[in-house]
Design a protein around this motif. Structure first.
Motif, PDB file in Angstrom:
ATOM      1  N   HIS A 180      13.900 -26.692 -14.561  1.00  0.00           N
ATOM      2  CA  HIS A 180      13.539 -26.792 -15.965  1.00  0.00           C
ATOM      3  C   HIS A 180      12.101 -26.322 -16.132  1.00  0.00           C
ATOM      4  N   TYR A 181      11.867 -25.609 -17.198  1.00  0.00           N
ATOM      5  CA  TYR A 181      10.531 -25.076 -17.437  1.00  0.00           C
ATOM      6  C   TYR A 181       9.465 -26.172 -17.473  1.00  0.00           C
ATOM      7  N   SER A 182       9.843 -27.374 -17.893  1.00  0.00           N
ATOM      8  CA  SER A 182       8.860 -28.447 -18.002  1.00  0.00           C
ATOM      9  C   SER A 182       8.492 -29.040 -16.642  1.00  0.00           C
ATOM     10  N   ASP A 183       9.251 -28.704 -15.615  1.00  0.00           N
ATOM     11  CA  ASP A 183       8.992 -29.214 -14.274  1.00  0.00           C
ATOM     12  C   ASP A 183       7.793 -28.476 -13.671  1.00  0.00           C
ATOM     13  N   PRO A 184       6.745 -29.187 -13.212  1.00  0.00           N
ATOM     14  CA  PRO A 184       5.595 -28.510 -12.593  1.00  0.00           C
ATOM     15  C   PRO A 184       5.977 -27.693 -11.364  1.00  0.00           C
ATOM     16  N   GLY A 185       7.073 -28.066 -10.719  1.00  0.00           N
ATOM     17  CA  GLY A 185       7.523 -27.330  -9.539  1.00  0.00           C
ATOM     18  C   GLY A 185       8.638 -26.354  -9.826  1.00  0.00           C
ATOM     19  N   VAL A 186       8.685 -25.799 -11.048  1.00  0.00           N
ATOM     20  CA  VAL A 186       9.798 -24.945 -11.444  1.00  0.00           C
ATOM     21  C   VAL A 186       9.858 -23.679 -10.586  1.00  0.00           C
ATOM     22  N   SER A 187       8.699 -23.150 -10.173  1.00  0.00           N
ATOM     23  CA  SER A 187       8.704 -21.928  -9.362  1.00  0.00           C
ATOM     24  C   SER A 187       9.422 -22.164  -8.030  1.00  0.00           C
ATOM     25  N   GLY A 188       9.082 -23.258  -7.361  1.00  0.00           N
ATOM     26  CA  GLY A 188       9.746 -23.576  -6.106  1.00  0.00           C
ATOM     27  C   GLY A 188      11.221 -23.844  -6.294  1.00  0.00           C
ATOM     28  N   CYS A 189      11.573 -24.438  -7.422  1.00  0.00           N
ATOM     29  CA  CYS A 189      12.976 -24.717  -7.708  1.00  0.00           C
ATOM     30  C   CYS A 189      13.767 -23.423  -7.867  1.00  0.00           C
ATOM     31  N   ILE A 190      13.196 -22.462  -8.597  1.00  0.00           N
ATOM     32  CA  ILE A 190      13.881 -21.180  -8.795  1.00  0.00           C
ATOM     33  C   ILE A 190      14.047 -20.448  -7.462  1.00  0.00           C
ATOM     34  N   ILE A 191      13.041 -20.529  -6.615  1.00  0.00           N
ATOM     35  CA  ILE A 191      13.136 -19.900  -5.299  1.00  0.00           C
ATOM     36  C   ILE A 191      14.283 -20.513  -4.500  1.00  0.00           C
ATOM     37  N   ARG A 192      14.408 -21.845  -4.549  1.00  0.00           N
ATOM     38  CA  ARG A 192      15.495 -22.502  -3.805  1.00  0.00           C
ATOM     39  C   ARG A 192      16.859 -22.064  -4.327  1.00  0.00           C
ATOM     40  N   VAL A 193      16.997 -21.956  -5.648  1.00  0.00           N
ATOM     41  CA  VAL A 193      18.262 -21.504  -6.222  1.00  0.00           C
ATOM     42  C   VAL A 193      18.549 -20.063  -5.794  1.00  0.00           C
ATOM     43  N   ALA A 194      17.508 -19.213  -5.812  1.00  0.00           N
ATOM     44  CA  ALA A 194      17.689 -17.817  -5.407  1.00  0.00           C
ATOM     45  C   ALA A 194      18.089 -17.722  -3.942  1.00  0.00           C
ATOM     46  N   GLU A 195      17.534 -18.594  -3.104  1.00  0.00           N
ATOM     47  CA  GLU A 195      17.914 -18.609  -1.696  1.00  0.00           C
ATOM     48  C   GLU A 195      19.370 -19.034  -1.536  1.00  0.00           C
ATOM     49  N   PHE A 255      23.790 -14.468 -15.549  1.00  0.00           N
ATOM     50  CA  PHE A 255      23.558 -15.829 -15.062  1.00  0.00           C
ATOM     51  C   PHE A 255      23.156 -16.746 -16.217  1.00  0.00           C
ATOM     52  N   LEU A 256      22.268 -16.265 -17.087  1.00  0.00           N
ATOM     53  CA  LEU A 256      21.780 -17.089 -18.196  1.00  0.00           C
ATOM     54  C   LEU A 256      22.887 -17.431 -19.196  1.00  0.00           C
ATOM     55  N   LYS A 257      23.911 -16.590 -19.277  1.00  0.00           N
ATOM     56  CA  LYS A 257      25.036 -16.891 -20.180  1.00  0.00           C
ATOM     57  C   LYS A 257      25.719 -18.195 -19.796  1.00  0.00           C
ATOM     58  N   HIS A 258      25.640 -18.580 -18.523  1.00  0.00           N
ATOM     59  CA  HIS A 258      26.339 -19.766 -18.032  1.00  0.00           C
ATOM     60  C   HIS A 258      25.418 -20.967 -17.871  1.00  0.00           C
ATOM     61  N   VAL A 259      24.160 -20.808 -18.240  1.00  0.00           N
ATOM     62  CA  VAL A 259      23.197 -21.885 -18.056  1.00  0.00           C
ATOM     63  C   VAL A 259      23.030 -22.649 -19.360  1.00  0.00           C
ATOM     64  N   PRO A 260      23.100 -23.978 -19.342  1.00  0.00           N
ATOM     65  CA  PRO A 260      22.888 -24.763 -20.566  1.00  0.00           C
ATOM     66  C   PRO A 260      21.533 -24.450 -21.186  1.00  0.00           C
ATOM     67  N   PRO A 261      21.474 -24.361 -22.533  1.00  0.00           N
ATOM     68  CA  PRO A 261      20.222 -23.998 -23.206  1.00  0.00           C
ATOM     69  C   PRO A 261      19.059 -24.916 -22.860  1.00  0.00           C
ATOM     70  N   ASN A 262      19.323 -26.206 -22.662  1.00  0.00           N
ATOM     71  CA  ASN A 262      18.204 -27.130 -22.393  1.00  0.00           C
ATOM     72  C   ASN A 262      17.610 -26.949 -21.011  1.00  0.00           C
ATOM     73  N   MET A 263      18.247 -26.078 -20.186  1.00  0.00           N
ATOM     74  CA  MET A 263      17.677 -25.788 -18.874  1.00  0.00           C
ATOM     75  C   MET A 263      16.584 -24.736 -18.968  1.00  0.00           C
ATOM     76  N   VAL A 264      16.738 -23.793 -19.900  1.00  0.00           N
ATOM     77  CA  VAL A 264      15.874 -22.628 -19.906  1.00  0.00           C
ATOM     78  C   VAL A 264      14.855 -22.615 -21.040  1.00  0.00           C
ATOM     79  N   PHE A 265      15.048 -23.477 -22.056  1.00  0.00           N
ATOM     80  CA  PHE A 265      14.055 -23.541 -23.131  1.00  0.00           C
ATOM     81  C   PHE A 265      12.918 -24.460 -22.717  1.00  0.00           C
ATOM     82  N   PRO A 266      11.679 -24.028 -22.938  1.00  0.00           N
ATOM     83  CA  PRO A 266      10.555 -24.923 -22.665  1.00  0.00           C
ATOM     84  C   PRO A 266      10.689 -26.218 -23.440  1.00  0.00           C
ATOM     85  N   ALA A 267      10.367 -27.335 -22.775  1.00  0.00           N
ATOM     86  CA  ALA A 267      10.471 -28.648 -23.410  1.00  0.00           C
ATOM     87  C   ALA A 267       9.411 -28.820 -24.479  1.00  0.00           C
TER      88      ALA A 267
END
Length: 258
Positions: free
Chosen positions: A41-56, A246-258
């Motif tokens: 989630h964009y509001s998560d301070p560790g969002v960059s690391g989270c995206i990397i884990r998903v990409a891995e 990928f974004l078509k399948h992601v819930p909106p509240n995941m990708v919109f800044p809080a």
């Protein structure tokens, strides 16, 4: 990258980008689980690391393609056609028109992240990845001139872009309750020598065939370096295509800044 003036047209058919692939190992289900589970989630301070884990996690899935997302396999990535033109050269240099067809890129999913930065207010993500084993193969046709000698050759081209990194940037936009990627950009930098070779070379220049083969082989690495901008364009298109699907399948509240 060789800093010469090159004009090229990259032809990527819509059917290739939107190609279907039947999953045999449940990769579609796995990818849907990754997309639907709100792990980043964009509001998560560790969002960059989270995206990397998903990409891995998605590495092997992307290699096989994901039918339900309409994502083509990335191993290998197929590029139907690349056009190169090099006419702006001194008289004693090789001038040519070249067509590459049935181009395959292997090693795209053998990536590791060097950095990733997320800018929620700008809906922008930038990063850098390593691609240590990027290989290219395809068929080529070259028509040109070298020191007033005609050059015509066809055959197979193989290249190894030794240890490359790729700078990635994706810029999004809000459209109703969705985020779409409106622009993606990939720039490669290869630090090792480009190893290129031509196989099954044939010429129509009659008694000049041996000379023609020598000239084309002598410039194989130059041709390969000039392919790099077209490869970057293809990768930018693929990055944008995969991200939007990928974004078509992601819930909106995941990708919109809080």
């Amino acid at each position: 990258m060789l800093k010469s003036i090159v004009k090229f047209v990259l032809v990527v058919s819509l059917g290739c980008v939107l190609g279907k692939h039947v999953s045999k190992d449940g990769t579609d289900d796995k990818m849907e689980q990754i997309a639907q589970k709100p792990v980043c989630h964009y509001s998560d301070p560790g969002v960059s690391g989270c995206i990397i884990r998903v990409a891995e996690q998605a590495r092997k899935l992307l290699a096989h393609g994901i039918q339900s997302f309409g994502i083509q396999p990335l191993e290998p990535l197929k590029i139907p056609s690349i056009r190169l033109r090099q006419h702006n050269m001194p008289q004693n240099r090789f001038k040519y028109d070249a067509w590459l067809s049935d181009v395959s890129l292997e090693g795209l999913t053998n990536y590791t992240f060097n950095s990733l930065d997320v800018y929620p207010d700008e809906l922008r993500v930038s990063g850098n990845i390593s691609l240590p084993h990027l290989m290219m193969s395809g068929e080529y046709v070259v028509i040109g001139e070298f020191q007033m000698l005609p050059v015509e050759s066809t055959g197979l081209i193989y290249a190894n872009f030794t240890y490359c990194t790729a700078a990635l940037e994706a810029v999004g936009a809000k459209v109703h309750k969705r985020i779409v990627i409106k622009d993606a950009n990939v720039k490669m930098r290869c630090t090792g020598p480009v190893d290129a070779s031509l196989k099954e070379a044939h010429s129509t220049t009659g008694e000049m065939e041996m000379v023609t083969k020598h000239i084309v082989h002598m410039h194989a690495m130059e041709l390969t370096k000039e392919v790099q901008p077209a490869v970057e364009t293809a990768l930018s298109m693929v990055l944008e295509d995969i991200a939007n699907k990928f974004l078509k399948h992601v819930p909106p509240n995941m990708v919109f800044p809080a």
